[in-house]
Design a protein around this motif. Structure first.
Motif, PDB file in Angstrom:
ATOM      1  N   THR A   1     -36.862  13.983  78.565  1.00 20.70           N
ATOM      2  CA  THR A   1     -35.738  13.198  79.092  1.00 20.70           C
ATOM      3  C   THR A   1     -35.153  13.852  80.336  1.00 20.70           C
ATOM      4  OG1 THR A   1     -35.174  12.305  76.914  1.00 20.70           O
ATOM      5  CG2 THR A   1     -33.419  12.312  78.578  1.00 20.70           C
TER       6      THR A   1
ATOM      7  N   LYS B   1     -29.623  11.832  72.080  1.00 17.32           N
ATOM      8  CA  LYS B   1     -30.731  10.876  72.020  1.00 17.32           C
ATOM      9  C   LYS B   1     -31.877  11.425  71.175  1.00 17.32           C
ATOM     10  CE  LYS B   1     -33.843   8.201  75.027  1.00 17.32           C
ATOM     11  NZ  LYS B   1     -35.088   8.529  74.290  1.00 17.32           N
ATOM     12  N   ALA B   2     -32.201  12.698  71.364  1.00 19.44           N
ATOM     13  CA  ALA B   2     -33.286  13.315  70.604  1.00 19.44           C
ATOM     14  C   ALA B   2     -32.979  13.296  69.117  1.00 19.44           C
ATOM     15  CB  ALA B   2     -33.517  14.742  71.076  1.00 19.44           C
ATOM     16  N   TYR B   3     -31.731  13.534  68.782  1.00 19.47           N
ATOM     17  CA  TYR B   3     -31.327  13.522  67.373  1.00 19.47           C
ATOM     18  C   TYR B   3     -31.387  12.104  66.808  1.00 19.47           C
ATOM     19  CZ  TYR B   3     -28.485  13.996  63.181  1.00 19.47           C
ATOM     20  OH  TYR B   3     -28.045  13.946  61.883  1.00 19.47           O
ATOM     21  N   ALA B   4     -30.799  11.162  67.526  1.00 17.52           N
ATOM     22  CA  ALA B   4     -30.747   9.778  67.035  1.00 17.52           C
ATOM     23  C   ALA B   4     -32.135   9.160  66.925  1.00 17.52           C
ATOM     24  CB  ALA B   4     -29.859   8.940  67.956  1.00 17.52           C
ATOM     25  N   ASP B   5     -32.978   9.414  67.907  1.00 15.59           N
ATOM     26  CA  ASP B   5     -34.309   8.796  67.932  1.00 15.59           C
ATOM     27  C   ASP B   5     -35.236   9.348  66.852  1.00 15.59           C
ATOM     28  OD1 ASP B   5     -33.486   7.312  70.069  1.00 15.59           O
ATOM     29  OD2 ASP B   5     -34.698   8.363  71.569  1.00 15.59           O
ATOM     30  N   ASN B   6     -34.984  10.593  66.422  1.00 17.27           N
ATOM     31  CA  ASN B   6     -35.919  11.239  65.504  1.00 17.27           C
ATOM     32  C   ASN B   6     -35.361  11.504  64.115  1.00 17.27           C
ATOM     33  OD1 ASN B   6     -38.366  11.872  67.285  1.00 17.27           O
ATOM     34  ND2 ASN B   6     -36.648  12.627  68.515  1.00 17.27           N
ATOM     35  N   LYS B   7     -34.109  11.126  63.888  1.00 19.58           N
ATOM     36  CA  LYS B   7     -33.494  11.385  62.588  1.00 19.58           C
ATOM     37  C   LYS B   7     -34.258  10.714  61.451  1.00 19.58           C
ATOM     38  CE  LYS B   7     -29.056  11.269  60.169  1.00 19.58           C
ATOM     39  NZ  LYS B   7     -27.623  10.866  60.237  1.00 19.58           N
TER      40      LYS B   7
ATOM     41  N   SER C   1     -38.438  15.576  73.188  1.00 16.58           N
ATOM     42  CA  SER C   1     -37.600  14.506  73.721  1.00 16.58           C
ATOM     43  C   SER C   1     -36.600  15.036  74.739  1.00 16.58           C
ATOM     44  CB  SER C   1     -36.861  13.814  72.572  1.00 16.58           C
ATOM     45  OG  SER C   1     -35.936  12.856  73.071  1.00 16.58           O
TER      46      SER C   1
ATOM     47  N   LYS D   1     -40.225  16.850  62.906  1.00 21.43           N
ATOM     48  CA  LYS D   1     -39.042  16.351  63.617  1.00 21.43           C
ATOM     49  C   LYS D   1     -38.621  17.291  64.745  1.00 21.43           C
ATOM     50  CE  LYS D   1     -36.588  13.670  60.064  1.00 21.43           C
ATOM     51  NZ  LYS D   1     -35.322  13.581  59.292  1.00 21.43           N
TER      52      LYS D   1
END
Length: 311
Positions: free
Chosen positions: A302, A13-19, A298, A291
């Motif tokens: 989370t 989630k952290a990767y997807a939300d902040n990419k 995140s 990032k």
């Protein structure tokens, strides 16, 4: 301990939300760092049980830069003890930029923290060694022990930094005049610059943090790297100045001991559980990755990991 699937979900989630997060610029005062692709981004977690969770560019090797200060500090503490280290180097935030000369001048040319440049150079000088090469090899050795594999220095990074480190040299001479250097000043600056040129991955960085989270034992190798009694003081130093002038905001919003580097890395330690690391080159005005900060925050938020908001 948090369930494994929840940790991976938080990392993903952290990767997807902040990419797609924008903002910041690569460090430009070090030519090598300016050339690193700015779209690289990776997030990794290593637990005290040795589990690894990751997403993105976690195998790309980047310069450790100021995160190296944590491990040189750890080595010096192992040698002289935490009380002596605090008396010589300090444990308080400077309230100024990480390379501030003003912070030195306001305090008699003596450092306040090992996690800004002046204090880090003094920490490097404090490592007991027969010569500068021995000092460097000890520092590289403890970095490798924390990571759980043999790390190497980038000649390209080092050359780029050795030719631009005049500001650090000036601070070393100021500290020498105040009796706050413990080896030949220019030798200490050279070794400090070399220690910042070590190449690591986001997974390496998470393993280094997980070694602190597990009380000084590397969870991947099972080897003790530092005394358990020294971990608390190390984490305290990280809490005070780990993200420079943003350290207070980091404690407020994330609630974990952390450390950043201008190479784009961010590390946060959750004592007894895990470490969270992220990498992305563009930095905010303070010198922290935009990032990587967001991604580590995140994961921590989370999973409810803040040390200051637990029941």
């Amino acid at each position: 301990m948090i369930e494994k699937n929840l940790v991976q979900q938080a990392v993903s989630k952290a990767y997807a939300d902040n990419k797609a997060l924008t903002g910041g610029e690569n460090a430009s005062y070090i030519p090598y760092l300016a050339s690193v692709p700015s779209d690289l981004f990776g997030v990794a977690v290593v637990t005290t049980g040795g589990e690894i969770f990751s997403a993105g560019d976690v195998k790309f090797e980047f310069a450790i830069e100021s995160i190296s200060k944590v491990f040189t500090m750890a080595l010096a503490m192992e040698q002289i003890g935490t009380d002596a280290f605090r008396k010589k180097i300090g444990a308080d935030p400077t309230g100024e930029a990480f390379n501030s000369v003003i912070a030195l001048e306001l305090h008699g040319d003596r450092p306040l923290s090992p996690l800004v440049n002046a204090g880090a150079i003094a920490s490097t000088s404090l490592v007991a060694a027969k010569d500068k090469e021995d000092r460097y090899q000890q520092i590289l050795g403890i970095q490798s022990a924390f990571a759980g594999r043999a790390l190497t220095m980038s000649t390209e990074v080092n050359d780029s930094e050795q030719t631009t480190n005049f500001h650090n040299r000036a601070m070393a001479w100021l500290m020498q005049g105040a009796g706050a250097m413990y080896s030949e000043p220019m030798d200490a600056v050279e070794v400090y610059t070399r220690q910042c040129s070590t190449l690591i991955t986001a997974t390496d960085l998470a393993a280094m943090g997980a070694t602190l989270a597990s009380g000084g034992v590397n969870p991947l190798t099972g080897k003790r790297v530092v005394k358990a009694a020294n971990v608390g003081p190390i984490l305290a130093e990280m809490t005070m100045e780990g993200l420079y002038t943003a350290s207070g905001d980091w404690a407020y919003t994330v609630g974990l001991p952390g450390k950043s580097g201008v190479g784009g890395g961010i590390l946060a330690v959750v004592p007894g559980q895990m470490a969270i690391a992220a990498f992305s080159p563009p930095l905010d005005p303070v010198g922290n990755s935009v990032k990587a900060q967001a991604a580590v925050a995140s994961v921590a938020n989370t999973l409810g990991l803040s040390l200051f908001s637990r029941p």
